[in-house]
Design a protein around this motif. Structure first.
Motif, short mmCIF file in Angstrom:
data_model
loop_
_atom_site.label_atom_id
_atom_site.label_comp_id
_atom_site.label_asym_id
_atom_site.label_seq_id
_atom_site.Cartn_x
_atom_site.Cartn_y
_atom_site.Cartn_z
N ALA B 277 -20.49 -22.86 97.87
CA ALA B 277 -20.41 -24.32 98.01
C ALA B 277 -20.47 -24.97 96.64
N GLU B 278 -21.33 -24.46 95.78
CA GLU B 278 -21.45 -25.02 94.44
C GLU B 278 -20.15 -24.81 93.66
N GLN B 279 -19.57 -23.61 93.81
CA GLN B 279 -18.31 -23.34 93.11
C GLN B 279 -17.21 -24.26 93.60
N ARG B 280 -17.26 -24.58 94.89
CA ARG B 280 -16.23 -25.46 95.42
C ARG B 280 -16.42 -26.88 94.90
N SER B 281 -17.68 -27.29 94.79
CA SER B 281 -17.92 -28.65 94.34
C SER B 281 -17.50 -28.82 92.88
N THR B 282 -17.55 -27.73 92.10
CA THR B 282 -17.07 -27.85 90.72
C THR B 282 -15.57 -27.64 90.64
N GLY B 283 -14.92 -27.35 91.78
CA GLY B 283 -13.47 -27.22 91.79
C GLY B 283 -12.96 -25.82 91.50
N ARG B 284 -13.86 -24.86 91.32
CA ARG B 284 -13.40 -23.51 90.99
C ARG B 284 -12.89 -22.80 92.24
N PHE B 285 -13.60 -22.97 93.36
CA PHE B 285 -13.15 -22.39 94.62
C PHE B 285 -12.34 -23.41 95.39
N GLU B 286 -11.38 -22.91 96.15
CA GLU B 286 -10.61 -23.81 97.01
C GLU B 286 -10.83 -23.42 98.47
N GLY B 287 -10.48 -24.34 99.33
CA GLY B 287 -10.49 -24.02 100.76
C GLY B 287 -11.88 -23.90 101.33
N PRO B 288 -11.96 -23.44 102.58
CA PRO B 288 -13.25 -23.36 103.26
C PRO B 288 -14.14 -22.28 102.64
N LEU B 289 -15.45 -22.42 102.85
CA LEU B 289 -16.36 -21.36 102.41
C LEU B 289 -16.02 -20.12 103.20
N ASN B 290 -15.86 -19.04 102.54
CA ASN B 290 -15.43 -17.84 103.24
C ASN B 290 -16.20 -16.66 102.71
N THR B 291 -17.50 -16.66 103.00
CA THR B 291 -18.36 -15.59 102.47
C THR B 291 -18.72 -14.67 103.62
N HIS B 292 -18.63 -13.37 103.37
CA HIS B 292 -18.88 -12.41 104.45
C HIS B 292 -19.67 -11.22 103.96
N LEU B 293 -20.44 -10.65 104.89
CA LEU B 293 -21.03 -9.33 104.70
C LEU B 293 -20.42 -8.44 105.77
N TRP B 294 -19.96 -7.25 105.39
CA TRP B 294 -19.31 -6.37 106.36
C TRP B 294 -20.06 -5.07 106.47
N LYS B 295 -20.39 -4.68 107.69
CA LYS B 295 -20.90 -3.33 107.91
C LYS B 295 -19.79 -2.33 107.61
N VAL B 296 -20.19 -1.08 107.33
CA VAL B 296 -19.18 -0.07 107.01
C VAL B 296 -18.17 0.06 108.15
N SER B 297 -18.66 0.07 109.39
CA SER B 297 -17.74 0.27 110.53
C SER B 297 -16.76 -0.90 110.63
N GLN B 298 -17.27 -2.13 110.45
CA GLN B 298 -16.38 -3.31 110.50
C GLN B 298 -15.37 -3.25 109.36
N TRP B 299 -15.87 -2.85 108.21
CA TRP B 299 -15.07 -2.79 107.00
C TRP B 299 -13.88 -1.85 107.18
N LEU B 300 -14.17 -0.66 107.76
CA LEU B 300 -13.11 0.33 107.97
C LEU B 300 -12.09 -0.18 108.99
N ARG B 301 -12.61 -0.83 110.04
CA ARG B 301 -11.72 -1.32 111.08
C ARG B 301 -10.84 -2.44 110.54
N MET B 302 -11.47 -3.35 109.80
CA MET B 302 -10.73 -4.52 109.33
C MET B 302 -9.58 -4.12 108.40
N HIS B 303 -9.79 -3.07 107.62
CA HIS B 303 -8.75 -2.69 106.66
C HIS B 303 -7.80 -1.65 107.22
N HIS B 304 -7.82 -1.46 108.53
CA HIS B 304 -6.85 -0.58 109.19
C HIS B 304 -6.76 0.77 108.50
#
Lengths: 400, 442
Positions: B277-304
């Motif tokens: 949020a801070e990075q977005r307010s300074t204009g460095r990040f764009e778009g919605p906040l998109n921060t995630h933590l992925w479990k190993v199993s989710q990580w493997l599934r998500m990346h096909h």
């Protein structure tokens, strides 16, 4: 018509089993054939590059002191002086591999609006000649347009680019790409000065043909790639000599690897080729077993109805009536199996296109599969049916 | 009784050797196709660190606002240098690691004449503890070595064999990119597949071999080494200097954290959101906040990680097995029914339905057993054929096609299934033979 139906009634399980085999085989045969032909089509896609005579050297600097810009200059002047080198250029990334850079190319700055993920190849004025790619329209880079970007002289990017026909068409669907303005992952407007024939760049984009050439020599990456085209037939010798020369010339750099573009192409197609091999073997085995199954069923029917055949012969049926009886019987089973198989094939095709993003099954494949399987199935029934026709009428009189 | 059944089965096989061979080969081919595809599929779809699935998390955050247009999986797999170093400063995680790949070269080891390219992972000491990396000699470097960075290096077992002949090389030194590094540890064999901690295509993909050496992460920036692995920049540019790269929005640093409790997870996510949020307010990040933590199993599934193609091949192999089994059912049925007169006589002499059923089922089981044995042999041959087809390639099929006890288990399991599917109905039909019917015509 009667004897066939009554026979089917008498041994329904056998007929159902064979029909099931035919159905599954048809479904797999049709979809596998479609997949194999797509794979073959993809493998045979033209690269647009002279892959036979070309190789690349991927060179990495080992220390901060190594001056990439002067090393590139020295290497290129060495290569261009060799009689067996047709052309040489410096680039970043290996065509037909995922090694290289990909960027969103669009007609608006900073990736707003529509853009095409494309492979980006920095080259000097000899880039197109080394790749063996011709221009369709416009002109090549001039020597004075090539910028050398080094940490010591950070300069704004280039002003001109050359794009492939495929990328030009994607960006400017209504034509007039030549002279148009595009943005390559940034906000610097670039002018298209040339449109090249389609060729495969680094395969990072959606299509390997979407490639943009930049008139740049990148020296800040501490990595540079020499792309070399040898005279026909001389590639192996040139590759050996070049490796030896460069290994000795630069103390602070190493050759990471030296792929030939034909090996890059082979690697790119390896998965497709092997899937095609696997599918073909699997389908062939299935087809063979299916015909064995049919052969077995007809043989069984003939053997267990020898007396019935004898009686029919005794009361006047000709040999070819007996053959026709068993062939028709087989055709009935076949029809049932194929009807179920067609439904299965279409369902499988639909499921595959939903789940795996494969294009929908072309009905022509189904028609071809039905004809092929029908032929194989009738051939499998032919021999036992002939054997049935040889049953003597006297058999009927033996064990009553 | 069992001996008698076996003898009967043997006699029956002898009566029709051609059909017996056909059925055996059919079951064998079907089973071997399943073994080959299942072995590779299983290896691809495994979670190589399942015992830590609830504590290990990949950290991602989207500096470009790409999710505005596309799916969440478009979020880069790695972080920018700035974001990674900021998050690495947090002491919420129990363990944390930064990952990148560096192109190195080794000189100055005994008997070495020319520099040897060495793909090296720049990482932090937490990497070895977090991923339970086994050491043969020595161990990870210290936290101070990460901060320094100190010139310390961990070698893979193979590299230690190549460079030092496999001895305990801890304390020895070598020249890594012309700098003197001290060996602090040598790994034991360690090759998790898929290589969950780095799935990026630029890093070699999900089934690449692990790096051959490891040095503290900070050496890359210290020596101004351009990242040798995957780098994604969205629509931004890396700039033309190393300093510009470090400040750019290009992502090239992988980050994993060990968050053992739900509260630690919540606090770390809150930290990430506040930072984004801070990075977005300074204009460095764009778009919605998109921060995630992925479990190993989710990580493997998500990346096909498991390709659609390999699943398809498993399904086709089962289709082949099905056709072969249906075939076997048909042939067995025909065969048993032809032998019905014998069964009739045996019934008349006092065999019960159960006896007849069991005897025929045993015959089917023997057939499946033979088929499974053949399937095992063909499966081993098939796996080496797959390896040969993919020789000199990084593809998962070639790397994972190794026969293991799993293959035997698959073969046995499929043989049991084959017996039940192919044998039960024909045996049952035969068991119902009325004794009188076939006695008449004898």
């Amino acid at each position: 018509m009667f004897p066939m139906l009554s026979a089917l009634r008498r041994n329904p399980i056998g007929a159902v089993l064979v029909a099931l085999q035919i159905a599954i085989t048809l479904a797999v045969l049709v979809n596998a054939t479609a997949m194999v032909s797509r794979a073959v089509h993809k493998i045979e896609q033209p690269t647009g590059i002279d892959t036979r005579d070309t190789f690349e050297l991927v060179i990495a600097a080992l220390s901060k002191k190594f001056d990439v810009a002067s090393a590139v200059e020295a290497d290129l002047s060495y290569l261009r002086a060799q009689p067996d080198v047709a052309a040489a250029t410096v680039t970043f990334g290996v065509p037909m591999t995922d090694d290289g850079s990909g960027m969103s190319v669009g007609r608006t700055p900073d990736g707003r609006g529509a853009s095409v993920l494309s492979g980006v190849m920095p080259v000097d004025e000899d880039g197109l000649r080394t790749l063996g790619v011709r221009l369709i329209a416009g002109r090549n880079f001039r020597a004075d347009e090539i910028t050398t970007q080094s940490p010591a002289h950070p300069r704004q990017g280039t002003a001109e680019v050359i794009v492939t026909r495929s990328l030009a068409h994607a960006l400017f669907p209504h034509g007039h790409a030549l002279g148009g303005t595009v943005y390559v992952g940034g906000h610097t407007p670039l002018t298209i000065i040339g449109i090249a024939r389609d060729f495969m760049g680094p395969t990072l984009g959606a299509s390997p043909y979407d490639t943009v050439l930049m008139p740049q020599i990148l020296t800040e990456y501490a990595n540079y790639d020499l792309l070399v085209r040898a005279r026909p037939g001389e590639r192996a010798a040139v590759l050996r000599a070049t490796k030896r020369h460069i290994g000795a010339a630069h103390q602070d750099a190493i050759i990471l690897y030296a792929p030939t573009l034909s090996s890059a192409r082979r690697q790119m197609n390896l998965g497709l080729r092997n899937t095609a091999v696997f599918l073909t073997v699997l389908t062939a085995i299935m087809l063979i077993f299916c015909s064995f199954g049919i052969f077995g069923l007809v043989t069984f029917n003939v053997a267990s109805r020898t007396r019935q055949i004898g009686i029919r012969r005794a009361v006047g049926a000709r040999r070819r009536d007996i053959v026709a009886q068993f062939m028709t019987e087989n055709a009935l089973v076949l029809l049932g199996g194929m009807a179920l198989g067609s439904v299965l094939a279409l369902a499988l095709g639909q499921w595959l296109s939903d789940h795996d993003g494969i294009p929908r099954l072309d009905p022509w494949y189904l028609l071809a599969g039905v004809l092929l399987l029908g032929l194989v199935a009738q051939l499998a029934a032919w021999q036992p049916a002939l054997r049935a026709a040889r049953v003597a009428p006297s058999v009927a009189t033996r064990t009553v | 009784m069992l001996g008698y059944y076996v003898r009967m089965a043997w006699k029956s096989f002898q009566r029709t050797p051609g059909l017996t061979l056909l059925m055996t080969v059919g079951i064998g081919l079907g089973i071997s196709a399943c073994i080959v595809t299942l072995t590779v599929y299983h290896a691809m779809s495994g979670n190589p660190i399942w015992w830590k699935n609830n504590v290990l998390y990949a950290v991602t955050m989207d500096p470009w606002g790409s999710s505005r247009r596309a799916h969440v999986s478009r979020v880069p797999q790695q972080l920018t240098y700035r974001d990674a170093t900021y998050l690495y400063g947090s002491d919420i995680p129990k363990e944390k690691a930064l990952l990148t790949l560096l192109v190195g070269a080794v000189t100055g080891t005994p008997g070495q004449s020319r520099p040897l390219p060495l793909f090296t992972r720049g990482t932090t000491a937490g990497f070895f503890r977090m991923f339970d990396v086994p050491f043969k000699y020595g161990g990870p470097w210290s936290a101070a070595a990460d901060r320094g960075p100190e010139p310390v290096i961990v070698l893979s077992r193979r590299e230690n064999e190549k460079l030092f002949g496999g001895i305990d090389s801890v304390g020895r030194t070598l020249l890594w990119n012309k700098h003197r590094f001290r060996v602090v540890g040598v790994l034991d064999h360690w090759d998790p597949q898929p290589r969950f901690y780095d799935l990026t295509p630029g890093g070699g993909g999900a089934f690449a071999k692990p790096a051959r050496a490891f040095v503290p992460f900070k050496w890359g920036p210290t020596l101004h080494m351009w990242p040798g692995g995957h780098m994604a920049c969205g629509n931004s540019s890396a700039g033309h200097t190393y300093r510009a790269l470090l400040n750019s929005k290009c992502t090239w640093v992988g980050m994993w954290v060990d968050l053992p409790s739900a509260s630690a997870r919540r606090r770390f996510l809150a930290l990430m959101s506040a930072y984004a949020a801070e990075q977005r307010s300074t204009g460095r990040f764009e778009g919605p906040l998109n921060t995630h933590l992925w479990k190993v199993s989710q990580w493997l599934r998500m990346h096909h990680v498991v390709s659609e193609r390999s699943r398809l091949l498993v399904e086709l192999a089962f289709a082949l097995l099905t056709v072969c089994l249906i075939n076997t059912v048909g042939i067995l049925l025909a065969k048993f029914l032809r032998g019905a007169p014998i069964a009739g006589v045996r019934r008349a002499l006092g065999a019960t339905r159960r006896h007849i059923f069991m005897q025929h089922l045993l015959e089917a089981a023997a057939l499946s057993g033979l088929g499974a044995a053949l399937g095992l042999a063909l499966g081993i041959a098939g796996l080496s054929a797959v390896r040969a087809l993919y020789a000199h390639s990084n593809s998962a099929y070639g790397r994972l096609a190794h026969f293991d006890p799993l293959g035997i288990a698959w073969a046995l399991g499929l043989a049991v299934v084959a017996t039940l599917v192919a044998g039960v109905y024909p045996a049952w039909r035969c068991g119902r033979t009325p004794p009188a019917l076939h006695l008449k015509s004898q």
